[in-house]
Design a protein around this motif. Structure first.
Motif, PDB file in Angstrom:
ATOM      1  N   TYR A 281      -3.809  -1.779  -7.616  1.00  0.00           N
ATOM      2  CA  TYR A 281      -2.258  -1.340  -8.030  1.00  0.00           C
ATOM      3  C   TYR A 281      -2.140  -1.551  -9.375  1.00  0.00           C
ATOM      4  O   TYR A 281      -1.427  -0.705 -10.294  1.00  0.00           O
ATOM      5  CB  TYR A 281      -1.383  -2.202  -7.276  1.00  0.00           C
ATOM      6  N   ARG A 282      -2.732  -2.677 -10.085  1.00  0.00           N
ATOM      7  CA  ARG A 282      -2.593  -2.593 -11.659  1.00  0.00           C
ATOM      8  C   ARG A 282      -3.326  -1.510 -12.266  1.00  0.00           C
ATOM      9  O   ARG A 282      -2.841  -1.245 -13.103  1.00  0.00           O
ATOM     10  CB  ARG A 282      -3.242  -3.851 -11.950  1.00  0.00           C
ATOM     11  N   CYS A 283      -4.304  -1.114 -11.656  1.00  0.00           N
ATOM     12  CA  CYS A 283      -5.239   0.074 -12.521  1.00  0.00           C
ATOM     13  C   CYS A 283      -4.307   1.281 -12.345  1.00  0.00           C
ATOM     14  O   CYS A 283      -4.030   2.043 -13.277  1.00  0.00           O
ATOM     15  CB  CYS A 283      -6.303   0.177 -11.530  1.00  0.00           C
ATOM     16  N   HIS A 284      -3.634   1.513 -11.172  1.00  0.00           N
ATOM     17  CA  HIS A 284      -2.763   2.798 -10.869  1.00  0.00           C
ATOM     18  C   HIS A 284      -1.611   2.754 -12.057  1.00  0.00           C
ATOM     19  O   HIS A 284      -1.420   3.435 -12.749  1.00  0.00           O
ATOM     20  CB  HIS A 284      -2.297   2.833  -9.717  1.00  0.00           C
ATOM     21  N   LEU A 285      -0.942   1.398 -11.992  1.00  0.00           N
ATOM     22  CA  LEU A 285       0.061   1.394 -13.266  1.00  0.00           C
ATOM     23  C   LEU A 285      -0.430   1.068 -14.625  1.00  0.00           C
ATOM     24  O   LEU A 285       0.114   2.153 -15.273  1.00  0.00           O
ATOM     25  CB  LEU A 285       0.618  -0.299 -13.232  1.00  0.00           C
ATOM     26  N   ALA A 286      -1.624   1.014 -15.014  1.00  0.00           N
ATOM     27  CA  ALA A 286      -2.127   1.202 -16.339  1.00  0.00           C
ATOM     28  C   ALA A 286      -2.320   2.903 -16.226  1.00  0.00           C
ATOM     29  O   ALA A 286      -1.855   3.152 -17.657  1.00  0.00           O
ATOM     30  CB  ALA A 286      -3.634   0.418 -16.272  1.00  0.00           C
ATOM     31  N   LEU A 287      -3.087   3.395 -15.506  1.00  0.00           N
ATOM     32  CA  LEU A 287      -3.049   4.928 -15.865  1.00  0.00           C
ATOM     33  C   LEU A 287      -1.516   5.513 -15.842  1.00  0.00           C
ATOM     34  O   LEU A 287      -1.621   6.552 -16.563  1.00  0.00           O
ATOM     35  CB  LEU A 287      -3.915   5.640 -14.648  1.00  0.00           C
TER      36      LEU A 287
ATOM     37  N   LEU B  20       8.399   8.074 -14.764  1.00  0.00           N
ATOM     38  CA  LEU B  20       9.122   6.870 -14.624  1.00  0.00           C
ATOM     39  C   LEU B  20       9.243   6.563 -13.265  1.00  0.00           C
ATOM     40  O   LEU B  20       9.047   5.216 -12.967  1.00  0.00           O
ATOM     41  CB  LEU B  20      10.418   7.428 -15.084  1.00  0.00           C
ATOM     42  N   ALA B  21       8.935   7.273 -12.203  1.00  0.00           N
ATOM     43  CA  ALA B  21       9.334   6.890 -11.006  1.00  0.00           C
ATOM     44  C   ALA B  21       7.880   6.251 -10.326  1.00  0.00           C
ATOM     45  O   ALA B  21       7.688   5.120  -9.931  1.00  0.00           O
ATOM     46  CB  ALA B  21       9.358   8.109  -9.784  1.00  0.00           C
ATOM     47  N   ALA B  22       6.696   6.996 -10.871  1.00  0.00           N
ATOM     48  CA  ALA B  22       5.305   6.342 -10.616  1.00  0.00           C
ATOM     49  C   ALA B  22       5.132   4.973 -11.148  1.00  0.00           C
ATOM     50  O   ALA B  22       4.682   3.924 -10.451  1.00  0.00           O
ATOM     51  CB  ALA B  22       4.328   7.318 -11.264  1.00  0.00           C
TER      52      ALA B  22
ATOM     53  N   ALA C 183       0.875  -1.207  -0.121  1.00  0.00           N
ATOM     54  CA  ALA C 183       0.047   0.061  -0.005  1.00  0.00           C
ATOM     55  C   ALA C 183       0.735   1.154  -0.072  1.00  0.00           C
ATOM     56  O   ALA C 183       0.421   2.376  -0.597  1.00  0.00           O
ATOM     57  CB  ALA C 183      -0.829  -0.172   1.314  1.00  0.00           C
ATOM     58  N   MET C 184       2.051   1.332   0.808  1.00  0.00           N
ATOM     59  CA  MET C 184       2.834   2.425   0.732  1.00  0.00           C
ATOM     60  C   MET C 184       3.682   2.439  -0.396  1.00  0.00           C
ATOM     61  O   MET C 184       3.769   3.758  -0.950  1.00  0.00           O
ATOM     62  CB  MET C 184       3.793   2.330   2.070  1.00  0.00           C
ATOM     63  N   VAL C 185       4.114   1.473  -1.081  1.00  0.00           N
ATOM     64  CA  VAL C 185       4.824   1.444  -2.393  1.00  0.00           C
ATOM     65  C   VAL C 185       3.859   2.050  -3.325  1.00  0.00           C
ATOM     66  O   VAL C 185       4.085   2.854  -4.289  1.00  0.00           O
ATOM     67  CB  VAL C 185       5.201   0.120  -2.907  1.00  0.00           C
ATOM     68  N   ASP C 186       2.344   1.506  -3.411  1.00  0.00           N
ATOM     69  CA  ASP C 186       1.518   2.301  -4.223  1.00  0.00           C
ATOM     70  C   ASP C 186       1.321   3.541  -4.197  1.00  0.00           C
ATOM     71  O   ASP C 186       1.357   4.512  -4.909  1.00  0.00           O
ATOM     72  CB  ASP C 186       0.486   1.620  -4.119  1.00  0.00           C
ATOM     73  N   LEU C 187       1.325   3.977  -2.738  1.00  0.00           N
ATOM     74  CA  LEU C 187       0.988   5.498  -2.369  1.00  0.00           C
ATOM     75  C   LEU C 187       2.442   6.291  -3.054  1.00  0.00           C
ATOM     76  O   LEU C 187       2.061   7.461  -3.383  1.00  0.00           O
ATOM     77  CB  LEU C 187       0.764   5.865  -1.041  1.00  0.00           C
TER      78      LEU C 187
ATOM     79  N   GLY D  88       3.896   5.774  -5.638  1.00  0.00           N
ATOM     80  CA  GLY D  88       3.359   6.024  -7.221  1.00  0.00           C
ATOM     81  C   GLY D  88       2.522   6.857  -7.390  1.00  0.00           C
ATOM     82  O   GLY D  88       2.531   7.988  -8.295  1.00  0.00           O
ATOM     83  N   VAL D  89       1.311   6.969  -6.591  1.00  0.00           N
ATOM     84  CA  VAL D  89       0.512   8.172  -6.467  1.00  0.00           C
ATOM     85  C   VAL D  89       1.008   9.623  -6.362  1.00  0.00           C
ATOM     86  O   VAL D  89       0.920  10.465  -7.073  1.00  0.00           O
ATOM     87  CB  VAL D  89      -0.734   8.001  -5.478  1.00  0.00           C
TER      88      VAL D  89
END
Length: 172
Positions: free
Chosen positions: A97-103, A78-80, A62-66, A68-69
């Protein structure tokens, strides 16, 4: 408290590889504080809290995803993308997380990779509104009208009260 599993033989955010894993817990208090900072646009404070949480538990997806946000909010695609890929590696069944990656991939112009990430998000969590809605927008932008309409309908099935999905469907 949300729990996430660490996938066997995947690389940690710092590049180390681990054979065994334990359940990783995102502290609800940390998440609430970070989200408050994000809502106020306080990216520096949100990132500091994420990094502090990561020092305590480097496998917190969750923190890794955040992170990225936050990187997306700073305009660092690139960092995101790197953070979102790490979050997916840490918690491959988390569709968000996969959706965030896609965006992030979409924003970086990497449409084929974005499509694959959207498909992965749908496979991981078929009932995730964020994926259905954003994938419908993606499909509309790529000129795939029939697929965009079908995905827009899927978003409405997930949440019939989500007005943006109705609006998007009406303009497809």
């Amino acid at each position: 408290v949300r729990s996430y599993g660490w996938p066997t033989l995947e690389a940690a955010p710092d590049g180390r590889v681990f054979e065994e894993h334990t359940i990783v817990n995102a502290n609800a208090s940390d998440l609430a504080k970070i989200h408050d900072h994000l809502q106020r646009g306080e990216l520096v404070q949100a990132e500091a809290l994420c990094r502090e949480a990561m020092r305590r538990n480097p496998f917190d997806a969750a923190m890794v995803d955040l992170l990225g946000v936050i990187a997306r909010g700073r305009g660092d695609s690139l960092a995101a993308i790197a953070h979102f890929k790490n979050a997916v590696a840490l918690a491959p069944t988390m569709g968000l997380y996969r959706c965030h990656l896609a965006l992030a991939l979409k924003a970086d112009g990497r449409r084929d990779e974005a499509r694959a990430a959207f498909e992965g998000a749908l496979a991981a969590d078929p009932a995730l509104l964020e994926t259905a809605y954003n994938y419908a927008l993606f499909l509309k932008e790529t000129g795939e009208t029939a697929a965009a309409i079908a995905m827009g309908r899927r978003a409405i099935e997930i949440d019939p009260n989500f007005a943006a999905a109705h609006n998007n469907l009406g303009t497809a």
